[in-house]
Scaffold this motif. Structure first.
Motif, PDB file in Angstrom:
ATOM      1  N   ASN A  76       0.681  -1.389  -0.393  1.00  0.00           N
ATOM      2  CA  ASN A  76       0.327  -0.221  -0.398  1.00  0.00           C
ATOM      3  C   ASN A  76       0.699   1.579   0.290  1.00  0.00           C
ATOM      4  O   ASN A  76      -0.104   2.576  -0.738  1.00  0.00           O
ATOM      5  N   ARG A  77       2.201   1.229   0.737  1.00  0.00           N
ATOM      6  CA  ARG A  77       2.939   2.638   0.440  1.00  0.00           C
ATOM      7  C   ARG A  77       3.540   2.999  -0.390  1.00  0.00           C
ATOM      8  O   ARG A  77       3.613   4.070  -0.848  1.00  0.00           O
ATOM      9  N   ALA A  78       4.469   1.171  -1.326  1.00  0.00           N
ATOM     10  CA  ALA A  78       3.992   1.014  -2.209  1.00  0.00           C
ATOM     11  C   ALA A  78       3.301   1.935  -3.724  1.00  0.00           C
ATOM     12  O   ALA A  78       4.025   2.753  -4.567  1.00  0.00           O
ATOM     13  N   ILE A  79       1.976   1.748  -3.349  1.00  0.00           N
ATOM     14  CA  ILE A  79       1.504   2.087  -4.086  1.00  0.00           C
ATOM     15  C   ILE A  79       0.976   3.848  -4.258  1.00  0.00           C
ATOM     16  O   ILE A  79       0.443   4.848  -5.333  1.00  0.00           O
ATOM     17  N   GLN A  80       0.603   4.200  -2.882  1.00  0.00           N
ATOM     18  CA  GLN A  80       0.553   5.107  -2.118  1.00  0.00           C
ATOM     19  C   GLN A  80       1.506   6.462  -3.278  1.00  0.00           C
ATOM     20  O   GLN A  80       1.624   7.557  -3.231  1.00  0.00           O
ATOM     21  N   SER A  81       3.097   6.105  -2.842  1.00  0.00           N
ATOM     22  CA  SER A  81       3.509   6.776  -3.596  1.00  0.00           C
ATOM     23  C   SER A  81       4.479   6.494  -5.316  1.00  0.00           C
ATOM     24  O   SER A  81       4.583   7.876  -5.894  1.00  0.00           O
ATOM     25  N   ASN A  82       3.642   5.417  -5.790  1.00  0.00           N
ATOM     26  CA  ASN A  82       3.493   5.207  -7.171  1.00  0.00           C
ATOM     27  C   ASN A  82       2.817   4.410  -7.514  1.00  0.00           C
ATOM     28  O   ASN A  82       2.554   3.274  -7.798  1.00  0.00           O
ATOM     29  N   LYS A  83       0.934   5.130  -8.454  1.00  0.00           N
ATOM     30  CA  LYS A  83       0.262   4.017  -8.123  1.00  0.00           C
ATOM     31  C   LYS A  83       0.467   3.220  -9.632  1.00  0.00           C
ATOM     32  O   LYS A  83      -1.017   3.076 -10.112  1.00  0.00           O
ATOM     33  N   HIS A  84       1.191   3.241 -10.667  1.00  0.00           N
ATOM     34  CA  HIS A  84       1.497   2.212 -11.857  1.00  0.00           C
ATOM     35  C   HIS A  84       2.166   1.611 -11.285  1.00  0.00           C
ATOM     36  O   HIS A  84       3.290   1.002 -12.518  1.00  0.00           O
ATOM     37  N   LEU A  85       2.784   1.169  -9.902  1.00  0.00           N
ATOM     38  CA  LEU A  85       4.062   0.108 -10.433  1.00  0.00           C
ATOM     39  C   LEU A  85       2.627  -1.324 -10.141  1.00  0.00           C
ATOM     40  O   LEU A  85       2.446  -1.376  -8.869  1.00  0.00           O
ATOM     41  N   TYR A  86       2.741  -1.072 -11.157  1.00  0.00           N
ATOM     42  CA  TYR A  86       1.022  -2.825 -10.953  1.00  0.00           C
ATOM     43  C   TYR A  86       1.821  -3.803 -10.052  1.00  0.00           C
ATOM     44  O   TYR A  86       1.336  -4.538 -10.301  1.00  0.00           O
ATOM     45  N   LEU A 137      -7.047   2.450 -13.376  1.00  0.00           N
ATOM     46  CA  LEU A 137      -5.713   2.063 -13.985  1.00  0.00           C
ATOM     47  C   LEU A 137      -6.101   1.440 -14.609  1.00  0.00           C
ATOM     48  O   LEU A 137      -5.918   1.823 -16.165  1.00  0.00           O
ATOM     49  N   PHE A 138      -7.615   0.035 -15.025  1.00  0.00           N
ATOM     50  CA  PHE A 138      -7.036  -0.736 -16.126  1.00  0.00           C
ATOM     51  C   PHE A 138      -7.887   0.475 -17.479  1.00  0.00           C
ATOM     52  O   PHE A 138      -8.047   0.070 -18.451  1.00  0.00           O
ATOM     53  N   ARG A 173       0.740  -2.707 -20.568  1.00  0.00           N
ATOM     54  CA  ARG A 173       1.517  -2.088 -19.034  1.00  0.00           C
ATOM     55  C   ARG A 173       0.439  -3.131 -18.295  1.00  0.00           C
ATOM     56  O   ARG A 173      -0.041  -2.728 -17.158  1.00  0.00           O
ATOM     57  N   LYS A 174      -0.851  -3.267 -18.558  1.00  0.00           N
ATOM     58  CA  LYS A 174      -2.457  -3.556 -17.744  1.00  0.00           C
ATOM     59  C   LYS A 174      -1.905  -5.565 -17.507  1.00  0.00           C
ATOM     60  O   LYS A 174      -2.741  -5.377 -16.856  1.00  0.00           O
ATOM     61  N   THR A 175      -1.189  -5.645 -18.826  1.00  0.00           N
ATOM     62  CA  THR A 175      -1.127  -7.800 -17.803  1.00  0.00           C
ATOM     63  C   THR A 175      -1.551  -7.680 -16.452  1.00  0.00           C
ATOM     64  O   THR A 175      -2.818  -8.764 -16.458  1.00  0.00           O
ATOM     65  N   LEU A 196      -2.674 -10.831 -23.163  1.00  0.00           N
ATOM     66  CA  LEU A 196      -1.485  -9.667 -23.068  1.00  0.00           C
ATOM     67  C   LEU A 196       0.089 -10.627 -22.499  1.00  0.00           C
ATOM     68  O   LEU A 196       1.185 -10.467 -22.846  1.00  0.00           O
ATOM     69  N   ARG A 197      -0.162 -11.314 -21.475  1.00  0.00           N
ATOM     70  CA  ARG A 197       1.190 -11.934 -21.009  1.00  0.00           C
ATOM     71  C   ARG A 197       1.664 -12.832 -22.440  1.00  0.00           C
ATOM     72  O   ARG A 197       2.994 -12.925 -22.328  1.00  0.00           O
ATOM     73  N   ARG A 198       1.158 -13.773 -22.748  1.00  0.00           N
ATOM     74  CA  ARG A 198       1.783 -14.400 -23.986  1.00  0.00           C
ATOM     75  C   ARG A 198       2.538 -13.852 -25.522  1.00  0.00           C
ATOM     76  O   ARG A 198       2.855 -14.612 -25.570  1.00  0.00           O
TER      77      ARG A 198
END
Length: 326
Positions: free
Chosen positions: A64-74, A99-100, A109-111, A140-142
């Motif tokens: 949660n702290r990581a996401i608060q700092s960067n919401k695009h850290l998927y 985000l999706f 990047r939405k994988t 997407l991953r494939r």
């Protein structure tokens, strides 16, 4: 090392984490965050470390702290989704949807977001929507990875042709007699983690997690100049060479475990190398985990893997074909 160079300290923590030295990794990530609390990469890495040892509350806080700092850290979103039981109108679920649906975010990047949304909708009982997101995620991953079913079939045939009864005549009193290794293997999602947790609760057993020591040794010893595995070399290996490889494996797991009496290695894909294991360490224990085939295949389809040996995992057809080979 300059204690103020947070990138270097974070990278050292990442190295420790890769070596399964979790306590040292956690110490490094905490040190970084004491210098810069907003260094989101270390918040994420610390969450991964806590998640690996089952401390999910601390892991959630870190993600949660990581996401608060960067919401695009998927990756942080996906990791958080794995340890969250979602309810309708969950705050994180709403953020994932936002985000999706953001058209400015590159589709590829939405994988990880799609895998997260699959998990969240699965939790809330919206199963049709969950499968839709899982399908998008896997498609997407494939596109991101390389996998050849033809090459897999060839490798399986070679393994079966090499590890026949005759090759085990090499095993004798001169073979490596160490019995400290316990290999827990099978298809991914077959229950290897639970089995390791049960066994490693014993005071004399160290839980090594998923170790790449065996595949790395095989690659080091038997890969040719073209990067291909030479099964002929395996078949022609002397008992002295096999003992050497067994000794190197034991040395690595002993170093990791602090010389514990027994050490588990729960890398599932080691099922390919049962024959090789019994050549280099004939006294080791092997626990083969078995689960309903449909449950395994669906569970694989619902997960994102970083191990390239599991690149079969992003198509229901390829998963099924791989299971048949297994």
């Amino acid at each position: 090392m300059d204690n103020k160079i947070i990138e270097a300290i974070n990278n050292l923590g990442g190295l420790y984490l890769h070596q399964n030295k979790t306590k040292k990794a956690i110490s490094c990530f905490k040190k970084v965050l004491s210098i810069n609390p907003n260094y989101f990469i270390s918040s994420y890495n610390l969450g991964v470390a806590y998640k690996s040892i089952g401390n999910f509350e601390e892991a959630r806080n870190c993600f949660n702290r990581a996401i608060q700092s960067n919401k695009h850290l998927y990756s942080a979103h996906r990791a958080l989704s794995q340890i969250t039981k979602y309810k309708k109108n969950d705050e994180h679920l709403n953020l994932l949807m936002k985000l999706f649906n953001d058209k400015q975010v590159n589709k590829i990047r939405k994988t990880e977001l799609a895998f997260s949304l699959g998990k969240a909708n699965d939790d809330t009982g919206n199963f049709d929507q969950a499968f839709s997101y899982y399908k998008i995620a896997n498609d997407l991953r494939r596109k991101e990875i390389q996998f050849s079913l033809k090459n897999e079939k060839k490798e399986f045939c070679l393994i079966k042709s090499i590890f026949r009864k005759s090759i085990f005549k090499k095993v004798n009193k001169l073979s490596n007699q160490d019995s400290s290794a316990i290999f827990i293997l099978g298809m991914p999602r077959s229950g290897t983690t639970l089995v390791e947790q049960i066994i490693s609760s014993h005071t004399q057993v160290f839980g090594g997690d998923e170790l790449n020591f065996l595949p790395n040794l095989i690659n080091d010893k038997f890969i040719d100049n073209n990067g291909k595995l030479t099964f002929k070399k395996i078949a022609e290996s002397s008992i002295e060479n096999l003992n050497l490889i067994g000794g190197q494996y034991i040395s690595r797991i002993k170093d990791l475990s602090g010389n514990s009496q027994k050490i588990t290695d729960k890398l599932p894909i080691n099922f390919k190398w049962i024959g090789f294991i019994k050549l280099i360490l004939p006294n080791s224990k092997i626990i083969h985990c078995v689960r309903n085939s449909r449950d395994i295949c669906l569970s694989i389809f619902k997960n994102y893997f970083v191990n390239p040996k599991l690149n079969f995992a992003y198509s229901l057809e390829e998963i099924s074909e791989f299971y048949i080979l297994y």
